[in-house]
Design an enzyme around this catalytic site. Structure first.
Site, mmCIF file in Angstrom:
data_model
loop_
_atom_site.group_PDB
_atom_site.id
_atom_site.type_symbol
_atom_site.label_atom_id
_atom_site.label_comp_id
_atom_site.label_asym_id
_atom_site.label_seq_id
_atom_site.Cartn_x
_atom_site.Cartn_y
_atom_site.Cartn_z
ATOM 1 C CE LYS A 552 -4.487 0.982 0.060
ATOM 2 N NZ LYS A 552 -5.519 0.282 -0.733
ATOM 3 C CG ASP A 592 -7.287 3.582 -1.387
ATOM 4 O OD1 ASP A 592 -7.831 2.472 -1.417
ATOM 5 O OD2 ASP A 592 -7.339 4.343 -0.403
#
Length: 874
Positions: A552, A592
């Site tokens: 991430k 995201d």
């Protein structure tokens, strides 16, 4: 008359067939099986001989072995190594060895036919050997090995075999032993029906090999009938997976005997007694019998030819005329004193495939006497079986052997071995010690600590059954990122001022594939948040069944209120550092929160500029013009809705006329609104940081769904704009969790649902929460909701649609293909269904019942943990 019917076989993916297929489970010992499977994670031996994946201290008949077999079978299916056919079929299977071929049908035969002796036997079975496969079949909820059967040749069936095998086969492989294995699925429904009708006119089927497997499968079926007295008889467990060859195709080899001693006799005394039954002639070399009634005898390093004397008086029964009976009664019983060949430790059996050298080797080892046999005939076997008699022990050796893994017959009864859910004090101590370490090192990273705690709460029973995870200290290793990168991101705003933000990329775990996870641009981003998201991503990506690891990244930069040029300048600066840490086979970021198609475009443009190469597999979520995938923007919302649909179907319902409360109004919420509408329900709430709107008519019209896109593209867009546009009520400062709806689908950000919200949800009678966002429910709220019986579809499972479609985008980029939206949607739907099933199975297997949170944690964890062990202490 014989019942033969089609079934939906579970079979290896075409490109993996040669890696999957393995020799039958009963032709090797544990050590040999482990050597055969070494270095091949696809070998079917991980299912048929699953003890090879457990410590040697675990007994091969321990309950853990059968649980491991089921888990491996589920993993093979979840990972797409084994795939179930869409429709029931009968298959044609051909084997060719040394120029000789045998071709027959693969189909289901009836347990009732077995019990009623329409399927006829010629061997006795040992209860101890039955028990092993009873436990194996029952645990796996499947027949994992076929029964080898035969039938008296039939002209019409021979014609079908000849005509269909003129077509191109689906599978055509050669195994290491030089045997060809060729498979044709019969896709013509009318022909399948005709085959069943022809067999219905055949009086009997005969077991050639697999008596223990067939007896075990029958006992599993009879047990399940007792447990379900209202069963119809059509359930899959009522049928045996069988390979049925015509008798004239089969090759029976000799099955030879070695006696370890002469029962105290001298060589001369032994030969003197033998001469009463046989004419004995010393042979110049090894003697292999070429006709019935003759034997080769190896004694004291010499070979002899034995012929049953012409004066020998056979009995009246069929059995008395079989060579094995003569040897057993007149030699083994009367001369050598062996009364029961089945359990005597003084006798060994040597299959004809090992040749006369096998007899010599075994005889020399024991300094006894060996006998080479002439093979029995199919007529002898069938005549004995028809008479209800039993052949002498070890009379038949069929070659080639049926390979395991080419076909599996799943019962589809969703019968799952229930774990006891117990965790020992030692295991709890290990888990607590790792949690203590995480709190000591990263206690200021509250989201990360929360995520770790939530996962670890499910792993006690898993570690209890798999001490190798503790031995390899998997928990302490899995909570530490493989690397965490922090860097400064300087950029110039429209006023010419230099701004500085922080950039992050946490490459958490790459055990099952390149790191994969989105980039989040939001003011709340800091290292702890990115670690939490990356940790969740490990298990989410594992659940998809696709080869992608967990990572991430992001920045504390906010695109809100920024011009396109400011966003571009920031993105280019961000990528100027990030590019050195990523790559199509290393780390593949996606979008995201705060990172949509615009931002991905700027990021990719800078990457291409720096690298001087068009490596579009380095990012996903791209525009369609340069390698993006259709339905990628909607994918997370679609996936969450498909997961919710499986939850509803589990309870016998669907989305029709259901109302849904959704938070957020970004990509996830947008996808949920579209797919819920398509499935017959309606989303009645959307929310933003400043409050939520309630739309009783639902976000169902194209105008409303399109307006969500407008709000998203507007850097100053607010949820209140929706209320004004469509004249619905806006509730400032409130969350949508007080509405009375059928499902709640939080789709915004982490920790949206706290204990006070959970109590409102319970009061409104909501039965389902499906987490479209990452960890939107606090651990405290989860406990309250579970206590009240609310079913929670956890984010690491329900939210996996986005990364699944990103991985599909990677596949398209690698193959230089572009799939249609229907193709991508169908693949996504199947992935989400498999994720749901994996969660259900894993939860029940370890004693949690129907708990999707525990199931997601366990199913995601096991695959990664196993890969970590396989790769050493990395």
């Amino acid at each position: 008359m014989a019942i033969v019917r089609p079934f939906r076989a579970v079979r290896p993916r075409i490109d993996l067939v040669e890696k999957v297929v393995a020799l039958p489970y009963d032709v090797m010992d544990r050590k040999e099986a482990k050597v055969m499977a070494k270095g091949n994670p696809y070998s079917f031996l991980h299912i048929s001989r699953s003890e090879i994946d457990l410590p040697s201290s675990v007994d091969q008949y321990d309950k853990k072995v059968y649980q491991k077999a089921r888990r491996n079978l589920d993993i093979f299916q979840d990972d797409g190594i084994l795939v179930q056919d869409e429709i029931p079929m009968i298959y044609i299977y051909r084997q060719i060895m040394n120029g000789q071929e045998q071709t027959g049908f693969v189909a289901n035969t009836s347990i009732d036919d077995y019990v009623n002796n329409i399927v006829k036997k010629h061997e006795l079975t040992l209860l101890s050997k039955e028990q092993d496969r009873i436990k194996h079949f029952d645990a796996c909820d499947a027949n994992t090995s076929p029964i080898f059967m035969t039938y008296r040749s039939n002209d019409r069936l021979a014609e079908i075999l000849e005509q269909w095998t003129e077509k191109e086969p689906e599978i055509n492989i050669e195994t290491e032993d030089g045997v060809m294995h060729i498979v044709w699925p019969i896709t013509d429904e009318a022909l399948v029906q005709e085959i069943t009708e022809v067999f219905d006119g055949i009086e009997s089927l005969y077991i050639a090999d697999g008596h223990h497997r067939s007896a075990s499968a029958a006992k599993v079926a009879l047990k399940r009938r007792q447990e379900s007295p209202n069963c119809s008889g059509e359930e899959e467990f009522n049928f045996l997976m069988s390979v049925i060859f015509p008798e004239d195709n089969l090759n029976i080899m000799d099955y030879n005997r070695v006696i370890h001693d002469l029962n105290g006799l001298t060589e001369e005394q032994f030969c003197e007694k033998m001469e009463k039954v046989f004419d004995i002639e010393e042979s110049k070399g090894p003697y292999k019998p070429i006709v019935k009634g003759t034997f080769g005898m190896y004694l004291n390093k010499k070979w002899y030819k034995l012929v049953i004397k012409s004066t020998y008086k056979y009995g009246r029964s069929l059995l008395s005329k079989i060579d094995g009976t003569v040897l057993e009664r007149r030699v083994f019983n009367e001369i050598l004193g062996i009364k029961n060949l089945r359990d005597s430790s003084r006798i060994s059996f040597v299959g004809g495939i090992r040749g006369l050298k096998g007899i010599v080797k075994k005889t020399d080892l024991h300094e006894g006497v060996g006998f080479a046999m002439f093979p029995v005939s199919m007529k002898e076997i069938m005549d004995v079986s028809d008479s209800g008699l039993i052949m002498p022990v070890k009379s038949t050796w069929f070659e080639p052997k049926l390979m395991s893994g080419l076909f599996v017959h799943r019962f589809d009864s969703f019968n799952i071995i229930e774990g006891d859910g117990e965790t020992s004090s030692e295991t709890k101590e290990y888990i607590d010690s790792v949690l203590e370490t995480v709190n000591r090192k990263d206690g200021n990273q509250k989201e990360f600590v929360q995520a770790v705690t939530e996962v670890f709460n499910s792993l006690g029973p898993v570690l209890e059954q798999h001490p190798e995870y503790i031995d390899n200290n998997i928990l302490e290793r899995i909570v530490e990122p493989e690397r965490a990168i922090q860097f400064r991101v300087p950029w110039v705003d429209d006023e010419g001022n230099v701004q500085v933000n922080r950039g992050f990329r946490v490459q958490f775990n790459g055990a099952i594939g390149p790191y994969k996870g989105g980039l989040r641009f939001h003011p709340t981003v800091y290292l702890g948040l990115i670690k939490f998201l990356g940790f969740e991503q490990i298990f989410k990506n594992s659940l998809t069944g696709l080869p992608i690891g967990g990572g991430k990244g992001g920045s504390d930069f906010s695109p809100l209120g920024k011009s396109d040029e400011e966003i571009r300048r920031f993105a280019e600066s961000f990528m100027t550092e990030l590019y050195r840490h990523i790559g199509p086979n290393v780390d593949v970021p996606a979008g995201d929160i705060g990172v949509g198609g615009r931002e991905i475009g700027y990021l990719f443009g800078q990457y291409r500029r720096i690298k001087g190469a068009f490596e579009n597999g380095v990012l996903t979520g791209k525009g369609l013009t340069y390698g993006g995938s259709l339905i990628r923007p909607e994918a997370t919302g679609y996936g969450a809705t498909y997961f919710a649909l499986q939850m509803l179907r589990h309870d016998g319902t669907d989305f029709k006329n259901k109302t849904v409360a959704v938070s957020g109004f970004g990509n996830v919420a947008w996808g949920v609104c579209k797919k819920v509408r398509d499935l017959g329900g309606k989303v009645v709430t959307l929310s933003g940081p400043e409050g939520y709107v309630y739309d009783p008519d639902g976000v169902t019209t194209q105008e409303k769904i399109n307006y969500m896109l407008e709000m998203r593209s507007n850097t100053d867009g607010k949820i209140e704009d929706y209320a004004k546009r469509f004249d619905v009520e806006f509730f400032p400062g409130e969350k949508p969790w007080g509405r009375k709806v059928d499902l709640v689908m939080p789709s915004a950000t982490q920790n949206e649902i706290h204990p006070i919200d959970a109590k409102k949800i319970i009061e409104n009678g909501v039965k389902y929460i499906v987490e479209g966002a990452n960890m939107p429910t606090t651990n405290e709220a989860v406990e309250i909701l579970k206590e009240a019986g609310v079913i929670i579809g956890p984010g690491k499972a329900a939210n996996a649609g986005g990364v699944s479609t990103s991985a599909l985008e990677m596949s398209q980029n690698s193959m230089r293909l572009s799939w249609t939206s229907e193709e991508v949607d169908a693949k996504l739907r199947d992935i989400m269904k498999n994720i749901f099933n994996s969660c259900v199975r894993a939860s029940s297997r370890y004693g949690f019942g129907y708990d999707l949170i525990a199931g997601a944690n366990i199913a995601g964890f096991e695959k990664v943990a196993d890969a970590m062990i396989s790769q050493g202490k990395y």
